[in-house]
Design an enzyme around this catalytic site. Sequence first.
Site, PDB file in Angstrom:
ATOM      1  N   MET A   1       0.834  -1.187   0.000  1.00 56.91           N
ATOM      2  CA  MET A   1       0.000   0.000   0.000  1.00 56.91           C
ATOM      3  C   MET A   1       0.875   1.246   0.000  1.00 56.91           C
ATOM      4  O   MET A   1       2.100   1.166  -0.001  1.00 56.91           O
ATOM      5  CB  MET A   1      -0.909   0.017   1.231  1.00 56.91           C
ATOM      6  CG  MET A   1      -1.866  -1.158   1.294  1.00 56.91           C
ATOM      7  SD  MET A   1      -3.072  -1.171  -0.033  1.00 56.91           S
ATOM      8  CE  MET A   1      -4.244   0.029   0.557  1.00 56.91           C
ATOM      9  N   CYS A   2       0.247   2.395   0.082  1.00 61.40           N
ATOM     10  CA  CYS A   2       0.927   3.677   0.129  1.00 61.40           C
ATOM     11  C   CYS A   2       0.222   4.544   1.162  1.00 61.40           C
ATOM     12  O   CYS A   2      -0.703   4.102   1.835  1.00 61.40           O
ATOM     13  CB  CYS A   2       0.899   4.354  -1.242  1.00 61.40           C
ATOM     14  SG  CYS A   2       1.486   3.319  -2.609  1.00 61.40           S
ATOM     15  N   ARG A   3       0.635   5.770   1.293  1.00 61.96           N
ATOM     16  CA  ARG A   3      -0.047   6.762   2.120  1.00 61.96           C
ATOM     17  C   ARG A   3      -0.186   8.027   1.297  1.00 61.96           C
ATOM     18  O   ARG A   3       0.731   8.408   0.566  1.00 61.96           O
ATOM     19  CB  ARG A   3       0.733   7.073   3.392  1.00 61.96           C
ATOM     20  CG  ARG A   3       1.077   5.884   4.290  1.00 61.96           C
ATOM     21  CD  ARG A   3      -0.087   5.455   5.192  1.00 61.96           C
ATOM     22  NE  ARG A   3      -0.996   4.541   4.522  1.00 61.96           N
ATOM     23  CZ  ARG A   3      -2.110   4.048   5.071  1.00 61.96           C
ATOM     24  NH1 ARG A   3      -2.460   4.412   6.298  1.00 61.96           N
ATOM     25  NH2 ARG A   3      -2.864   3.208   4.403  1.00 61.96           N
TER      26      ARG A   3
ATOM     27  N   VAL B   1       3.404   9.027  -0.456  1.00 65.85           N
ATOM     28  CA  VAL B   1       4.623   8.222  -0.335  1.00 65.85           C
ATOM     29  C   VAL B   1       4.264   6.808  -0.778  1.00 65.85           C
ATOM     30  O   VAL B   1       3.191   6.305  -0.472  1.00 65.85           O
ATOM     31  CB  VAL B   1       5.195   8.231   1.095  1.00 65.85           C
ATOM     32  CG1 VAL B   1       5.758   9.599   1.422  1.00 65.85           C
ATOM     33  CG2 VAL B   1       4.150   7.831   2.137  1.00 65.85           C
TER      34      VAL B   1
ATOM     35  N   ASN C   1      -3.909   4.522  -3.423  1.00 63.60           N
ATOM     36  CA  ASN C   1      -3.386   3.802  -2.273  1.00 63.60           C
ATOM     37  C   ASN C   1      -4.016   2.410  -2.313  1.00 63.60           C
ATOM     38  O   ASN C   1      -5.204   2.263  -2.030  1.00 63.60           O
ATOM     39  CB  ASN C   1      -3.758   4.567  -0.995  1.00 63.60           C
ATOM     40  CG  ASN C   1      -3.554   3.759   0.270  1.00 63.60           C
ATOM     41  OD1 ASN C   1      -2.838   2.768   0.279  1.00 63.60           O
ATOM     42  ND2 ASN C   1      -4.200   4.181   1.340  1.00 63.60           N
TER      43      ASN C   1
END
Length: 251
Positions: A1-3, A88, A115
Amino acid sequence: MCRHLAFLGPPQPLGSLIVAPPHGLYRQSWAPRRQRHGTVNADGFGVGWYAEGDPEPARYRRAGPIWADGSFADLARVVRSGALLAAVRDATEAGADGEAAAAPFAAGRWLFSHNGAVTGWPRSLAPLSRGLPPDELLSMEARCDSALVWALVLNRLRRGDDEARALADTVREVAAAAPGSRLNLLLTGGDTIAATAWGDTLWYLAEPGRRTVVASEPYDDDPHWREVPDRTLLAASRTDVLLTPLKEPSA
């Protein structure tokens, strides 16, 4: 995943939203508090922001971790904006796309981030990709699942869909083609924010008439943060936040 994170409000330094908060994206790159999938977001980062009088945003993206980029620390200290989208990127398998795979993706006045992850990629989305005009498919910035999801959203926007509907319909379409996908999408045109919660966390912080923040997770311990329920579409401006349930695609 990402943020990721999007902001609308009075102009302020980029770093006040990304670097300075005790649990901002900068810290989330190595120590997210609520991330359900993955642990380190160090395979790239980016921020897109709007300058007064210019409808098209600027972007700064890199393939490495945000904490290793001294130039970004300088930029974030002095550049101010009243609207931005930053992200990010989760650690992933090695690829040739580099910073091109880092959000935010952009076209015209829009900034976009994904995300999540598409199950069965790339085979699962091959039927959807065949529905895109060839020039749009060939113009994709990267060859990752997020870039194709963005191409699907952008195609709807260019056909006249509003931002919220473009996200909602794309999520249902991708979820039908690739069940089990995680599809938290974030989109802004500089004056509104649209987002989906589908498989991971999404929060918002609203001070009507002043600021709206939508993020994967709270960047501080302000008690006014509110969690968005899973399978929900969020549509926000500086004055309102509207939440609408999203239906599962038909079997």
